[in-house]
Design an enzyme around this catalytic site. Sequence first.
Site, PDB file in Angstrom:
ATOM      1  N   ARG A 172       0.827  -1.201   0.000  1.00 41.37           N
ATOM      2  CA  ARG A 172       0.000   0.000   0.000  1.00 41.37           C
ATOM      3  C   ARG A 172       0.868   1.260   0.000  1.00 41.37           C
ATOM      4  O   ARG A 172       0.425   2.314  -0.432  1.00 41.37           O
ATOM      5  CB  ARG A 172      -0.898   0.038   1.262  1.00 41.37           C
ATOM      6  CG  ARG A 172      -2.032  -0.948   1.267  1.00 41.37           C
ATOM      7  CD  ARG A 172      -2.708  -1.004   2.628  1.00 41.37           C
ATOM      8  NE  ARG A 172      -3.282   0.242   3.093  1.00 41.37           N
ATOM      9  CZ  ARG A 172      -4.501   0.690   2.758  1.00 41.37           C
ATOM     10  NH1 ARG A 172      -5.272  -0.039   1.992  1.00 41.37           N
ATOM     11  NH2 ARG A 172      -4.939   1.834   3.229  1.00 41.37           N
ATOM     12  N   ARG A 176       9.775   5.527  -3.349  1.00 43.18           N
ATOM     13  CA  ARG A 176      10.180   6.322  -4.508  1.00 43.18           C
ATOM     14  C   ARG A 176      11.540   6.975  -4.310  1.00 43.18           C
ATOM     15  O   ARG A 176      11.918   7.298  -3.192  1.00 43.18           O
ATOM     16  CB  ARG A 176       9.098   7.342  -4.883  1.00 43.18           C
ATOM     17  CG  ARG A 176       8.617   8.267  -3.828  1.00 43.18           C
ATOM     18  CD  ARG A 176       7.724   9.351  -4.439  1.00 43.18           C
ATOM     19  NE  ARG A 176       6.303   9.030  -4.410  1.00 43.18           N
ATOM     20  CZ  ARG A 176       5.470   9.375  -3.420  1.00 43.18           C
ATOM     21  NH1 ARG A 176       5.905  10.045  -2.376  1.00 43.18           N
ATOM     22  NH2 ARG A 176       4.196   9.058  -3.486  1.00 43.18           N
ATOM     23  N   ARG A 249      -9.162  -6.319  13.075  1.00 44.24           N
ATOM     24  CA  ARG A 249      -8.444  -5.496  14.040  1.00 44.24           C
ATOM     25  C   ARG A 249      -9.353  -4.337  14.414  1.00 44.24           C
ATOM     26  O   ARG A 249     -10.083  -3.788  13.578  1.00 44.24           O
ATOM     27  CB  ARG A 249      -7.146  -4.929  13.446  1.00 44.24           C
ATOM     28  CG  ARG A 249      -5.973  -5.836  13.506  1.00 44.24           C
ATOM     29  CD  ARG A 249      -5.692  -6.424  14.855  1.00 44.24           C
ATOM     30  NE  ARG A 249      -4.677  -5.675  15.607  1.00 44.24           N
ATOM     31  CZ  ARG A 249      -4.300  -6.002  16.824  1.00 44.24           C
ATOM     32  NH1 ARG A 249      -4.866  -7.022  17.467  1.00 44.24           N
ATOM     33  NH2 ARG A 249      -3.366  -5.301  17.450  1.00 44.24           N
ATOM     34  N   ARG A 280       0.075   5.633  16.282  1.00 46.09           N
ATOM     35  CA  ARG A 280       0.288   6.982  15.757  1.00 46.09           C
ATOM     36  C   ARG A 280      -0.475   8.017  16.571  1.00 46.09           C
ATOM     37  O   ARG A 280      -1.421   7.677  17.290  1.00 46.09           O
ATOM     38  CB  ARG A 280      -0.093   7.072  14.275  1.00 46.09           C
ATOM     39  CG  ARG A 280      -1.500   6.631  13.953  1.00 46.09           C
ATOM     40  CD  ARG A 280      -1.733   6.582  12.431  1.00 46.09           C
ATOM     41  NE  ARG A 280      -3.051   6.044  12.115  1.00 46.09           N
ATOM     42  CZ  ARG A 280      -3.474   5.720  10.910  1.00 46.09           C
ATOM     43  NH1 ARG A 280      -2.698   5.894   9.860  1.00 46.09           N
ATOM     44  NH2 ARG A 280      -4.687   5.230  10.706  1.00 46.09           N
ATOM     45  N   GLU A 302      -3.764   6.350  18.660  1.00 43.09           N
ATOM     46  CA  GLU A 302      -4.448   5.145  18.175  1.00 43.09           C
ATOM     47  C   GLU A 302      -3.824   3.897  18.767  1.00 43.09           C
ATOM     48  O   GLU A 302      -2.666   3.583  18.493  1.00 43.09           O
ATOM     49  CB  GLU A 302      -4.344   5.058  16.652  1.00 43.09           C
ATOM     50  CG  GLU A 302      -5.397   5.873  15.947  1.00 43.09           C
ATOM     51  CD  GLU A 302      -5.394   5.656  14.446  1.00 43.09           C
ATOM     52  OE1 GLU A 302      -5.580   6.663  13.733  1.00 43.09           O
ATOM     53  OE2 GLU A 302      -5.186   4.525  13.991  1.00 43.09           O
ATOM     54  N   TYR A 350      -9.649  -4.938   2.455  1.00 42.83           N
ATOM     55  CA  TYR A 350      -8.999  -3.718   2.949  1.00 42.83           C
ATOM     56  C   TYR A 350      -9.171  -2.616   1.892  1.00 42.83           C
ATOM     57  O   TYR A 350      -8.234  -2.153   1.283  1.00 42.83           O
ATOM     58  CB  TYR A 350      -7.516  -4.037   3.181  1.00 42.83           C
ATOM     59  CG  TYR A 350      -6.714  -3.044   3.989  1.00 42.83           C
ATOM     60  CD1 TYR A 350      -7.209  -1.803   4.369  1.00 42.83           C
ATOM     61  CD2 TYR A 350      -5.429  -3.366   4.382  1.00 42.83           C
ATOM     62  CE1 TYR A 350      -6.437  -0.915   5.105  1.00 42.83           C
ATOM     63  CE2 TYR A 350      -4.647  -2.491   5.119  1.00 42.83           C
ATOM     64  CZ  TYR A 350      -5.152  -1.273   5.473  1.00 42.83           C
ATOM     65  OH  TYR A 350      -4.373  -0.396   6.192  1.00 42.83           O
ATOM     66  N   ASP A 352     -10.060   1.076   0.335  1.00 43.07           N
ATOM     67  CA  ASP A 352     -10.019   2.506   0.629  1.00 43.07           C
ATOM     68  C   ASP A 352     -11.364   3.117   0.230  1.00 43.07           C
ATOM     69  O   ASP A 352     -12.142   2.491  -0.493  1.00 43.07           O
ATOM     70  CB  ASP A 352      -8.882   3.172  -0.148  1.00 43.07           C
ATOM     71  CG  ASP A 352      -7.512   2.767   0.397  1.00 43.07           C
ATOM     72  OD1 ASP A 352      -7.408   2.568   1.618  1.00 43.07           O
ATOM     73  OD2 ASP A 352      -6.572   2.637  -0.404  1.00 43.07           O
TER      74      ASP A 352
HETATM   75  N1  UDP Z   1       3.193   0.743   7.911  1.00 40.14           N
HETATM   76  C1  UDP Z   1       4.418   0.652   8.533  1.00 40.14           C
HETATM   77  N2  UDP Z   1       4.952   1.779   9.089  1.00 40.14           N
HETATM   78  C2  UDP Z   1       4.354   2.966   9.028  1.00 40.14           C
HETATM   79  C3  UDP Z   1       3.094   3.066   8.386  1.00 40.14           C
HETATM   80  C4  UDP Z   1       2.538   1.931   7.843  1.00 40.14           C
HETATM   81  O1  UDP Z   1       5.004  -0.426   8.615  1.00 40.14           O
HETATM   82  O2  UDP Z   1       4.903   3.936   9.567  1.00 40.14           O
HETATM   83  C5  UDP Z   1       2.611  -0.500   7.348  1.00 40.14           C
HETATM   84  C6  UDP Z   1       1.706  -1.191   8.360  1.00 40.14           C
HETATM   85  O3  UDP Z   1       1.839  -2.590   8.181  1.00 40.14           O
HETATM   86  C7  UDP Z   1       0.343  -0.738   7.928  1.00 40.14           C
HETATM   87  C8  UDP Z   1       0.499  -0.722   6.409  1.00 40.14           C
HETATM   88  O4  UDP Z   1       1.827  -0.228   6.223  1.00 40.14           O
HETATM   89  O5  UDP Z   1      -0.657  -1.627   8.342  1.00 40.14           O
HETATM   90  C9  UDP Z   1      -0.497   0.109   5.677  1.00 40.14           C
HETATM   91  O6  UDP Z   1      -0.439   1.429   6.171  1.00 40.14           O
HETATM   92  P1  UDP Z   1      -1.587   2.498   5.891  1.00 40.14           P
HETATM   93  O7  UDP Z   1      -1.064   3.813   6.292  1.00 40.14           O
HETATM   94  O8  UDP Z   1      -2.087   2.311   4.514  1.00 40.14           O
HETATM   95  O9  UDP Z   1      -2.681   2.025   6.954  1.00 40.14           O
HETATM   96  P2  UDP Z   1      -4.087   2.700   7.377  1.00 40.14           P
HETATM   97  O10 UDP Z   1      -3.966   4.176   7.167  1.00 40.14           O
HETATM   98  O11 UDP Z   1      -5.122   2.027   6.524  1.00 40.14           O
HETATM   99  O12 UDP Z   1      -4.206   2.343   8.819  1.00 40.14           O
END
Ligand code: UDP
Length: 370
Positions: A172, A176, A249, A280, A302, A350, A352
């Site tokens: 996801r 880059r 989850r 976060r 969170e 999952y 969006d």
């Molecule tokens: N992820 C990570 N570190 C980060 C942010 C995300 O390892 O700092 C991984 C983690 O496994 C997460 C996945 O990337 O579940 C997808 O992140 P995303 O931000 O898309 O999750 P959401 O916003 O849907 O909670």
Amino acid sequence: MAYTYDYLIVGAGPFGAVFAHEMHAAGKKVLVIDRRDHIAGNMYTRETEGIQFHVYGPHIFHTADKEVWDYVQRFAEFNHFRLTPVANYKGKLYNLPFNMNTFYQMWGVKTPAEASARIEEQRREITGEPRNLEEQAVSLVGRDIYETLIKGYTEKQWGRKCTELPAFIIRRLPVRFTFDNNYFNHPFQGIPVGGYTKMTERMLAGIEVRLETDYLKERAALEELAERIVYTGPVDAFYEYRFGTLEYRSLRFETETLDCGNYQGVAAVNYTDAETPYTRIIEHKHFEFGAGNPEKTVITKEHPQEWKEGDEPYYPVNNEKNQKLYEQYKALADKEERVIFGGRLAEYKYYDMDQVIRAALDAFRNHSCT
Ligand code: UDP
């Protein structure tokens, strides 16, 4: 039998709201119900301290689907917000997603060639197709970044080892070789001005909505009302968990209003170590460029947790075990002639927001000529 409604739509989140809007516009009689006391599902926002508070976690709209982007413009004006989260690993800050800023902070490398060489060296340990999230992460960005920015966060977020999680979850995130901290690659991004609740209200204008109405509790009576049903809740709950419970989850949010105008200078700081109990901290005013009360700020920590009955499910855990179980439920769902299943929970996917809206528009088209 004469029904009062053509469609009973269970759930006022994005799938239900878009489907309801389209069917209503096509002249169908529609009733939308929701178990909770508000519309908009987990996109729900409400005003606090002069800004929109993202009650169920941050929602940033992003898409490459021009039709979906044009569609949502009909219900809201979008601001120009771009998500540029910062990771905090044991006190040191890194830019996300993985880009030249991150590589510089990690290794001191200054050019794309130097960064690629570092990653190339580290990814050699993975041979063949990555079989899980750990192998996928190391193969994308190398072990240093995996250990610092991925492992701790992911294992907290999912409550499972990275070796037991599917590879697609980490794909996801963009990787880059430019100095670009935009979390998404999509050309269309932003947050609706005035919030997602207002946007959803506009989608549901003129449509009957009953809140605090639990389909699973009042099933027999509700089913008598409509010829067809659109179900957006958890698919295993629909079938009374007859094959077993799918894993989800959940999240616990710890929200505080602080007497400070700017707490962390960015909308999201990810705590990527294993020890910090939350994943976060969200500072909501930054979704609106610091709007609202200049002396106060609202922050949310969170805390991920395993879902149990009574909690809100947020994320499907799409590992092999659950996918197999889901296939059993899907086989039943596919046979239903009267029920349409849609959205993150009903499709155990999952998704969006933009993908949910796409799915709802497609479902409407598939069913509008029958
Ligand atoms: N992820 C990570 N570190 C980060 C942010 C995300 O390892 O700092 C991984 C983690 O496994 C997460 C996945 O990337 O579940 C997808 O992140 P995303 O931000 O898309 O999750 P959401 O916003 O849907 O909670």
